[in-house]
Structure formats: C-alpha cells, structure tokens
Design an enzyme around this catalytic site. Sequence first.
Site, PDB file in Angstrom:
ATOM      1  N   ASN A  12       0.861  -1.183   0.000  1.00  0.00           N
ATOM      2  CA  ASN A  12       0.000   0.000   0.000  1.00  0.00           C
ATOM      3  C   ASN A  12       0.901   1.237   0.000  1.00  0.00           C
ATOM      4  O   ASN A  12       1.499   1.569   1.015  1.00  0.00           O
ATOM      5  CB  ASN A  12      -0.884  -0.047   1.259  1.00  0.00           C
ATOM      6  CG  ASN A  12      -1.726   1.201   1.421  1.00  0.00           C
ATOM      7  OD1 ASN A  12      -1.803   2.034   0.513  1.00  0.00           O
ATOM      8  ND2 ASN A  12      -2.354   1.335   2.583  1.00  0.00           N
ATOM      9  N   TRP A  13       0.964   1.891  -1.159  1.00  0.00           N
ATOM     10  CA  TRP A  13       1.894   3.028  -1.287  1.00  0.00           C
ATOM     11  C   TRP A  13       1.326   4.298  -0.651  1.00  0.00           C
ATOM     12  O   TRP A  13       2.011   5.313  -0.587  1.00  0.00           O
ATOM     13  CB  TRP A  13       2.219   3.265  -2.762  1.00  0.00           C
ATOM     14  CG  TRP A  13       3.054   2.168  -3.384  1.00  0.00           C
ATOM     15  CD1 TRP A  13       3.552   1.055  -2.765  1.00  0.00           C
ATOM     16  CD2 TRP A  13       3.492   2.088  -4.754  1.00  0.00           C
ATOM     17  NE1 TRP A  13       4.270   0.290  -3.659  1.00  0.00           N
ATOM     18  CE2 TRP A  13       4.252   0.905  -4.892  1.00  0.00           C
ATOM     19  CE3 TRP A  13       3.315   2.905  -5.871  1.00  0.00           C
ATOM     20  CZ2 TRP A  13       4.835   0.520  -6.103  1.00  0.00           C
ATOM     21  CZ3 TRP A  13       3.889   2.517  -7.085  1.00  0.00           C
ATOM     22  CH2 TRP A  13       4.643   1.342  -7.197  1.00  0.00           C
ATOM     23  N   HIS A  98      -9.607   0.808   4.735  1.00  0.00           N
ATOM     24  CA  HIS A  98      -8.351   0.997   5.471  1.00  0.00           C
ATOM     25  C   HIS A  98      -8.608   1.911   6.677  1.00  0.00           C
ATOM     26  O   HIS A  98      -9.432   2.829   6.600  1.00  0.00           O
ATOM     27  CB  HIS A  98      -7.301   1.604   4.545  1.00  0.00           C
ATOM     28  CG  HIS A  98      -5.921   1.585   5.125  1.00  0.00           C
ATOM     29  ND1 HIS A  98      -5.511   2.507   6.058  1.00  0.00           N
ATOM     30  CD2 HIS A  98      -4.885   0.740   4.940  1.00  0.00           C
ATOM     31  CE1 HIS A  98      -4.255   2.231   6.413  1.00  0.00           C
ATOM     32  NE2 HIS A  98      -3.860   1.166   5.756  1.00  0.00           N
ATOM     33  N   GLU A 100      -7.071   4.330   7.793  1.00  0.00           N
ATOM     34  CA  GLU A 100      -6.880   5.762   7.523  1.00  0.00           C
ATOM     35  C   GLU A 100      -8.103   6.337   6.802  1.00  0.00           C
ATOM     36  O   GLU A 100      -8.445   7.499   7.000  1.00  0.00           O
ATOM     37  CB  GLU A 100      -5.581   5.968   6.721  1.00  0.00           C
ATOM     38  CG  GLU A 100      -4.360   5.748   7.614  1.00  0.00           C
ATOM     39  CD  GLU A 100      -3.125   5.233   6.904  1.00  0.00           C
ATOM     40  OE1 GLU A 100      -3.055   5.278   5.670  1.00  0.00           O
ATOM     41  OE2 GLU A 100      -2.203   4.767   7.620  1.00  0.00           O
ATOM     42  N   GLY A 176       2.061   1.934  10.907  1.00  0.00           N
ATOM     43  CA  GLY A 176       2.970   3.069  10.793  1.00  0.00           C
ATOM     44  C   GLY A 176       3.614   3.473  12.105  1.00  0.00           C
ATOM     45  O   GLY A 176       4.232   4.532  12.205  1.00  0.00           O
ATOM     46  N   GLY A 237       2.641  -1.257   4.387  1.00  0.00           N
ATOM     47  CA  GLY A 237       2.657   0.174   4.091  1.00  0.00           C
ATOM     48  C   GLY A 237       4.083   0.656   3.893  1.00  0.00           C
ATOM     49  O   GLY A 237       4.671   0.518   2.821  1.00  0.00           O
ATOM     50  N   GLY A 238       4.669   1.198   4.960  1.00  0.00           N
ATOM     51  CA  GLY A 238       5.990   1.820   4.890  1.00  0.00           C
ATOM     52  C   GLY A 238       7.037   0.990   4.156  1.00  0.00           C
ATOM     53  O   GLY A 238       7.755   1.509   3.284  1.00  0.00           O
TER      54      GLY A 238
HETATM   55  C1  PEP Z   1      -0.951  -0.148   6.035  1.00  0.00           C
HETATM   56  O1  PEP Z   1      -1.013   0.994   5.685  1.00  0.00           O
HETATM   57  O2  PEP Z   1      -1.831  -0.920   5.656  1.00  0.00           O
HETATM   58  C2  PEP Z   1       0.153  -0.584   6.896  1.00  0.00           C
HETATM   59  C3  PEP Z   1       0.097  -1.781   7.398  1.00  0.00           C
HETATM   60  O3  PEP Z   1       1.170   0.326   7.102  1.00  0.00           O
HETATM   61  P1  PEP Z   1       2.592   0.020   7.807  1.00  0.00           P
HETATM   62  O4  PEP Z   1       3.122  -1.249   7.192  1.00  0.00           O
HETATM   63  O5  PEP Z   1       3.424   1.219   7.495  1.00  0.00           O
HETATM   64  O6  PEP Z   1       2.321  -0.148   9.269  1.00  0.00           O
END
Ligand code: PEP
Length: 254
Positions: A12-13, A98, A100, A176, A237-238
């Site tokens: 997930n960018w 998600h 967010e 995150g 994510g990251g």
């Molecule tokens: C995400 O955004 O779905 C996620 C899991 O982010 P991160 O890996 O940065 O915690």
Amino acid sequence: MDERRKPLIAGNWKMNLDLAGAVSLAREVLLRTASFGSVDVCVLPPFPLIQAVAGVLDGSAVGFGGQDLSKEDEGAYTGDVSAKMLLSLGCQYVCIGHSERREFHLETDESVRLKTGRALTAGLVPIVCVGERLAERDSGDTFMRVERQVTVGMGGLSPDELARVVVAYEPVWAIGTGRTATPAQAQEVHEYIRKLLSRMAGDVIALRMRILYGGSVKPGNARELLAQKDVDGALVGGASLSAESFAGIVECAG
Ligand code: PEP
C-alpha cells in the site's frame, strides 16, 4: 499458513511518490519479485499514478489496484473513483476500509459493505481491512470490534462472493508506528476471523479465504508472522516503498 492458500503480499503506497518515483519503484518491484512464483504480489499506487504503473506491470506477475473506490457506480461524486475506472486501467485489486479511510474520511462498516459489493460486481478482488484501535485492545474489545467489521462490512454477500474477498487484519495501533502485533496476537485474531467467515460462508470457503496481516511488517518480522497457521500474507505500508524491503517480505512468504 495452510498449504491450500497461496500467500498474497500487497504493498500500500498510500499518498507517497510522484510519477517518476512510482514508475521506478514498480520496475524495481517487478525485477526483485519476479522469481517468487509461489506468492501473489500486488501494489496499490495512488490513483493518478496507476496508469503509469500499469504500463510497467500489465501482463506481469505483479498485480496492482486502487487504495479505495466509490460505493456508487458513476455520476456526480466529485473526487471519487469508480470500480469501472479501476478496471479500465487493468486493476485486479482494491483496498477497502483501510483504517486511515475510516479515520480521515469517516468510512463506516456500512460503506465498506457497499464498496465491497461494487468491487465484487466489477470483478475486482477487494482487500477489506479490519482492526481494533489501541483503546479497544486495552479494554478487551478487540474481538467485538473485529466481529462487527467483518459481519457488517462483508454482510449480505453470498458464499461465492465471500470466497473472492481477501481480509486484512490491521490493528490500528500497529500501523505506521513500528509496533507490530506479536505472531501470537496476530494468529489469535486471524483464527477468530476465520471462524466468523466459517459461520458466514461455511468451512470449505473460509478455509480457502486469505487473511493478511498488516501493521509495521518488515523483512525482519515477516517470517515469523507469516509462519502462523492463519496468516496468509501481508498488507505492507511503509516497507513497500522500498523495493528491497518489499521483496524481502515477499521472500519470507515464499
Ligand atoms: C498499512 O497501511 O496498511 C500498513 C500496514 O502500514 P505500515 O506497514 O506502514 O504499518
């Protein structure tokens, strides 16, 4: 994980990168993950960058998709993106609900349900996110929260439709933050989700469905998480913004 479920690693960018950065990351991801045939891999670029990423990935083993979609089919919904648009770009996947989106765009379990229906009707694979906040975990409400998200967010789907859904368990406190759920904490909730899915679609389908873990997954913790019986991949994510670390996670799943 179960032998019969092929792992999926989804990157997930989020709202990162620009046109050139997205194209170059897509190229690197393709180069570094092409040899892992036993793992499904996909990336979820921001909407305006999908077409350029499709130019790199279309027809390859690396899939791609959107980070969200509209619950409407088409029309006067400024700023929204429809399932049809995603399909026309060659997308195979779409992330729905998600945390967010739930937090900053007030998405509800009901909107998740409508969007999941739209995605399935269009032939996209919905990656439906669920997960508790820190306060809910601390007050012992994790299972109650996740149960509501699963049963309402995926409510009303036929067993055949449910079979095409990917669920992503993402504890909000681990996204995150660098704080990961322990493999045992992840397994406990994944097992619970699979039981809910069994109730909704029957054992055979629930056993075939993929449940991804998400929350600060990195090459250093992925192997142990992915070794859990009901963890069938990761939503990243990251660490998906570096082809090297993303490919490192894919390697752990292979
Ligand atoms: C995400 O955004 O779905 C996620 C899991 O982010 P991160 O890996 O940065 O915690």
